[in-house]
Design a protein around this motif. Structure first.
Motif, PDB file in Angstrom:
ATOM      1  N   GLU A 177       1.634   2.781  -6.956  1.00 13.55           N
ATOM      2  CA  GLU A 177       0.823   2.106  -8.040  1.00 13.55           C
ATOM      3  C   GLU A 177       0.354   2.831  -9.149  1.00 13.55           C
ATOM      4  OE1 GLU A 177      -0.902  -1.262  -7.869  1.00 13.55           O
ATOM      5  OE2 GLU A 177       0.912  -1.454  -6.517  1.00 13.55           O
TER       6      GLU A 177
ATOM      7  N   PHE B 166      -6.253  -2.760  -7.419  1.00 13.72           N
ATOM      8  CA  PHE B 166      -5.738  -2.541  -6.420  1.00 13.72           C
ATOM      9  C   PHE B 166      -6.819  -2.650  -5.136  1.00 13.72           C
ATOM     10  CE2 PHE B 166      -5.356   0.798  -3.144  1.00 13.72           C
ATOM     11  CZ  PHE B 166      -3.903   0.752  -2.595  1.00 13.72           C
TER      12      PHE B 166
ATOM     13  N   SER C  51      -3.075  -6.792  -8.131  1.00 14.78           N
ATOM     14  CA  SER C  51      -2.017  -5.709  -7.644  1.00 14.78           C
ATOM     15  C   SER C  51      -1.009  -6.193  -6.834  1.00 14.78           C
ATOM     16  CB  SER C  51      -2.920  -4.702  -6.951  1.00 14.78           C
ATOM     17  OG  SER C  51      -2.330  -3.487  -6.326  1.00 14.78           O
TER      18      SER C  51
ATOM     19  N   CYS D   1      -0.051  -4.399  -4.237  1.00 15.11           N
ATOM     20  CA  CYS D   1       0.178  -3.473  -3.133  1.00 15.11           C
ATOM     21  C   CYS D   1      -1.132  -3.722  -2.258  1.00 15.11           C
ATOM     22  CB  CYS D   1       0.131  -2.095  -3.507  1.00 15.11           C
ATOM     23  SG  CYS D   1       0.513  -0.967  -2.147  1.00 15.11           S
TER      24      CYS D   1
END
Length: 140
Positions: free
Chosen positions: A82, A92, A134, A136
């Protein structure tokens, strides 16, 4: 104002692991998330994080540790790819259920231009937090 919202503090404590059989510490996931939370919401402009993905990492005074470098190291250890910037780390945290509540962002925004930027979109919607974009979200 508590350092972490109660639900995050509870998560940190409930998932703690023994360190060398001596005392509890956050597990690797919560260690990473809590450090990112600290860098984004408690340090903001005082950290060496760049504001956005295209911005340069700030230089530090001698003897200060790099939040950005430590976050990159934590990401590497967990095989996470990231970007490391204030805005991307905020996204995130949102994607992983660790975003700061709107009322906290509003309070932080009194002193922090960066936090005011996070709070701006929320004023129009009157909802809780921004949508997470995000890519992730890490497993619990």
């Amino acid at each position: 104002m508590p350092y972490y919202p109660p639900h995050l503090a509870e998560e940190i404590l409930e998932s703690a692991v023994d360190y060398k059989g001596m005392y509890p510490v956050p597990d690797s996931r919560r260690h990473m998330l809590s450090f990112i939370y600290h860098a984004v919401y408690h340090k903001a402009e005082q950290s060496d994080l760049p504001f956005g993905a295209g911005d340069k990492q700030k230089s530090l005074d001698k003897g200060k540790h790099s939040h950005a470098d430590l976050i990159r190291s934590l990401f590497h250890a967990m095989d996470i790819n990231e970007p490391v910037s204030f805005l991307s780390l905020h996204q995130f945290l949102l994607a992983n259920g660790w975003g700061a509540p709107t009322d906290l962002l509003r309070k932080m925004g009194v002193k922090s231009r960066w936090h005011r930027e996070l709070y701006k979109p929320n004023r129009k919607r009157r909802g809780r937090g921004s949508s997470a974009s995000s890519s992730c979200a890490i497993p619990a």
